[in-house]
Enzyme design. Sequence first.
Site, PDB file in Angstrom:
ATOM      1  N   HIS A 162       0.803  -1.242   0.000  1.00 17.61           N
ATOM      2  CA  HIS A 162       0.000   0.000   0.000  1.00 17.61           C
ATOM      3  C   HIS A 162       0.826   1.277   0.000  1.00 17.61           C
ATOM      4  O   HIS A 162       0.260   2.367  -0.051  1.00 17.61           O
ATOM      5  CB  HIS A 162      -0.976   0.017   1.184  1.00 17.61           C
ATOM      6  CG  HIS A 162      -0.325   0.264   2.516  1.00 17.61           C
ATOM      7  ND1 HIS A 162       0.244  -0.737   3.263  1.00 17.61           N
ATOM      8  CD2 HIS A 162      -0.139   1.404   3.236  1.00 17.61           C
ATOM      9  CE1 HIS A 162       0.739  -0.233   4.388  1.00 17.61           C
ATOM     10  NE2 HIS A 162       0.531   1.073   4.390  1.00 17.61           N
TER      11      HIS A 162
HETATM   12  C1  UD1 Z   1      -2.340   5.636   5.587  1.00 16.37           C
HETATM   13  C2  UD1 Z   1      -1.084   6.191   6.241  1.00 16.37           C
HETATM   14  C3  UD1 Z   1       0.023   5.150   6.217  1.00 16.37           C
HETATM   15  C4  UD1 Z   1      -0.451   3.825   6.810  1.00 16.37           C
HETATM   16  C5  UD1 Z   1      -1.745   3.395   6.158  1.00 16.37           C
HETATM   17  C6  UD1 Z   1      -2.268   2.194   6.869  1.00 16.37           C
HETATM   18  C7  UD1 Z   1      -0.722   8.611   5.978  1.00 16.37           C
HETATM   19  C8  UD1 Z   1       0.035   9.653   5.241  1.00 16.37           C
HETATM   20  N1  UD1 Z   1      -0.600   7.361   5.499  1.00 16.37           N
HETATM   21  O1  UD1 Z   1      -2.054   5.379   4.231  1.00 16.37           O
HETATM   22  O2  UD1 Z   1       1.122   5.625   6.976  1.00 16.37           O
HETATM   23  O3  UD1 Z   1       0.541   2.873   6.579  1.00 16.37           O
HETATM   24  O4  UD1 Z   1      -2.720   4.442   6.258  1.00 16.37           O
HETATM   25  O5  UD1 Z   1      -3.168   1.461   6.110  1.00 16.37           O
HETATM   26  O6  UD1 Z   1      -1.393   8.915   6.926  1.00 16.37           O
HETATM   27  N2  UD1 Z   1      -9.392   4.607   1.155  1.00 16.37           N
HETATM   28  C9  UD1 Z   1     -10.602   3.975   1.066  1.00 16.37           C
HETATM   29  N3  UD1 Z   1     -11.224   3.580   2.214  1.00 16.37           N
HETATM   30  C10 UD1 Z   1     -10.707   3.808   3.444  1.00 16.37           C
HETATM   31  C11 UD1 Z   1      -9.457   4.468   3.531  1.00 16.37           C
HETATM   32  C12 UD1 Z   1      -8.821   4.856   2.382  1.00 16.37           C
HETATM   33  O7  UD1 Z   1     -11.122   3.746  -0.028  1.00 16.37           O
HETATM   34  O8  UD1 Z   1     -11.318   3.401   4.458  1.00 16.37           O
HETATM   35  C13 UD1 Z   1      -8.696   4.981  -0.095  1.00 16.37           C
HETATM   36  C14 UD1 Z   1      -8.993   6.393  -0.559  1.00 16.37           C
HETATM   37  O9  UD1 Z   1      -9.047   6.389  -1.945  1.00 16.37           O
HETATM   38  C15 UD1 Z   1      -7.769   7.171  -0.106  1.00 16.37           C
HETATM   39  C16 UD1 Z   1      -6.657   6.119  -0.212  1.00 16.37           C
HETATM   40  O10 UD1 Z   1      -7.287   4.898   0.133  1.00 16.37           O
HETATM   41  O11 UD1 Z   1      -7.524   8.297  -0.912  1.00 16.37           O
HETATM   42  C17 UD1 Z   1      -5.485   6.389   0.709  1.00 16.37           C
HETATM   43  O12 UD1 Z   1      -5.914   6.558   2.055  1.00 16.37           O
HETATM   44  P1  UD1 Z   1      -5.044   7.446   3.092  1.00 16.37           P
HETATM   45  O13 UD1 Z   1      -5.623   7.312   4.441  1.00 16.37           O
HETATM   46  O14 UD1 Z   1      -4.848   8.815   2.549  1.00 16.37           O
HETATM   47  O15 UD1 Z   1      -3.622   6.777   3.036  1.00 16.37           O
HETATM   48  P2  UD1 Z   1      -3.200   5.263   3.162  1.00 16.37           P
HETATM   49  O16 UD1 Z   1      -2.555   4.840   1.910  1.00 16.37           O
HETATM   50  O17 UD1 Z   1      -4.331   4.454   3.679  1.00 16.37           O
HETATM   51  N1  UDP Z   2      -3.939  -5.729   8.872  1.00 12.43           N
HETATM   52  C1  UDP Z   2      -5.172  -6.369   8.968  1.00 12.43           C
HETATM   53  N2  UDP Z   2      -5.801  -6.723   7.808  1.00 12.43           N
HETATM   54  C2  UDP Z   2      -5.269  -6.508   6.574  1.00 12.43           C
HETATM   55  C3  UDP Z   2      -4.003  -5.866   6.491  1.00 12.43           C
HETATM   56  C4  UDP Z   2      -3.379  -5.469   7.663  1.00 12.43           C
HETATM   57  O1  UDP Z   2      -5.662  -6.606  10.075  1.00 12.43           O
HETATM   58  O2  UDP Z   2      -5.903  -6.859   5.570  1.00 12.43           O
HETATM   59  C5  UDP Z   2      -3.251  -5.315  10.113  1.00 12.43           C
HETATM   60  C6  UDP Z   2      -1.899  -5.960  10.308  1.00 12.43           C
HETATM   61  O3  UDP Z   2      -2.023  -7.196  10.964  1.00 12.43           O
HETATM   62  C7  UDP Z   2      -1.162  -4.925  11.135  1.00 12.43           C
HETATM   63  C8  UDP Z   2      -1.727  -3.602  10.636  1.00 12.43           C
HETATM   64  O4  UDP Z   2      -2.978  -3.933  10.027  1.00 12.43           O
HETATM   65  O5  UDP Z   2      -1.456  -5.063  12.504  1.00 12.43           O
HETATM   66  C9  UDP Z   2      -0.808  -2.985   9.632  1.00 12.43           C
HETATM   67  O6  UDP Z   2      -1.453  -1.943   9.007  1.00 12.43           O
HETATM   68  P1  UDP Z   2      -1.034  -1.382   7.580  1.00 12.43           P
HETATM   69  O7  UDP Z   2      -0.227  -2.378   6.841  1.00 12.43           O
HETATM   70  O8  UDP Z   2      -2.266  -0.867   6.948  1.00 12.43           O
HETATM   71  O9  UDP Z   2      -0.184  -0.082   7.957  1.00 12.43           O
HETATM   72  P2  UDP Z   2       1.340   0.160   8.381  1.00 12.43           P
HETATM   73  O10 UDP Z   2       1.668  -0.764   9.483  1.00 12.43           O
HETATM   74  O11 UDP Z   2       2.175  -0.024   7.162  1.00 12.43           O
HETATM   75  O12 UDP Z   2       1.357   1.581   8.795  1.00 12.43           O
END
Ligand code: UD1
Ligand code: UDP
Length: 358
Positions: free
Chosen positions: A203
Amino acid sequence: MKVVSIVGARPQFIKAAPVSWALRQKHTEILAHTGQHYDLRMSQIFFSEMGLPEPDMNLGVGSGQPGWQIGEMLTRLETVIQNAKPDWVLVYGDTNSTLAGALAARIAQVPLAHVEAGLRSFNRQMPEERNRVLTDHCSDLLFCPTQNAVDLLAKEGITRGVHLVGDTMYDAVRQFSEVARQRSTILHELDLKPKNFVLTTIHRPYNTDMPTNLENILTALEKLDERVVFPVHPRTRKKIQELHFGARVPSANVLMIEPVGYLDMLALEQNARLILTDSGGIQKEAFFFATPCVTIRPETEWVETLQAGWNVLVQPVAQEIWRAVKQFAPVGQPPAVFGDGHAAARCVALLEANLQRM
Ligand code: UD1
Ligand code: UDP
């Protein structure tokens, strides 16, 4: 003691759960959800599965440009903190919700504590690196998961309020891995045999927003002659659709599924032959379960996993990924470098002990 805890994105629900239970035994917690993540499988599922208290408020900020998103969160959190008048604001990790929470606490002149302080990738292109550096530099209490994090803060001149507590994600794994073994049915549902599949999650913008990198990763997955389980993050799903890669995936061996809940994720991590990821939290969980991990990133802040030989970094190049997944085979057991499973209790004790001093 009254604490406003700020969460918003998937990994923060997991990091916050053990702290929230420990806090609520004696104190008042107001759990504020920024709404950064909002899909059922990115948010609500963790509250129900982990018994995390429902947020006291969801600020409903949602997705958008980073500046807009942080600004909206900041405005709304400032009001929450001013109304609640807490003794502490508690933020987790390195997302936009973390930074907004930290700035809001400073503006409202409320003491700030940061869980998972001191992590560094030294890559300022990453939004998370900017968020964590800024948050650390304005925190009063800094709860570090590892000694390395303590040392990195010292190099930046931050020594006051710094405490080595261990990793609250390790607390969560200790509390939930047995529950996952008993309750998760995902292996059966997906017809998976233990140690007979690769688990992958992708991601990071570095891998998803550069079409060549995303295509290379998908190519590597397709070329593996074993089953790959791929719970797809919404950001990644959107990119796969936008770039019309959907037409060529899933190939027969790659099972693309919706994001899974925490219990299913723990079950998949424990039973995978290997994990291929760019997630921060999943690199650590692989380490906790002694599951070999290949990380598609130029660097990692979780250097302990590399040093112990249980994680290896690869470029987003199909041949390199394929080779690492096929050949990476650590030996021995990962050392215990992320604490003893009682990090959350230490965080709460430190909030109590420092109450009068701020
Ligand atoms: C965010 C965090 C990242 C973390 C990740 C965990 C920041 C800058 N990034 O990244 O550090 O590792 O969360 O998963 O804060 N979207 C949906 N549904 C949701 C959430 C997001 O469709 O419930 C889609 C939207 O199109 C959105 C995109 O995902 O624009 C990115 O979401 P965003 O929260 O901005 O960043 P992440 O990539 O999720
Ligand atoms: N996780 C989950 N379901 C998923 C993917 C991740 O429960 O489909 C959990 C995972 O076990 C871990 C956390 O989400 O505890 C990690 O989150 P993510 O990879 O979104 O973010 P990051 O750690 O890179 O910030």
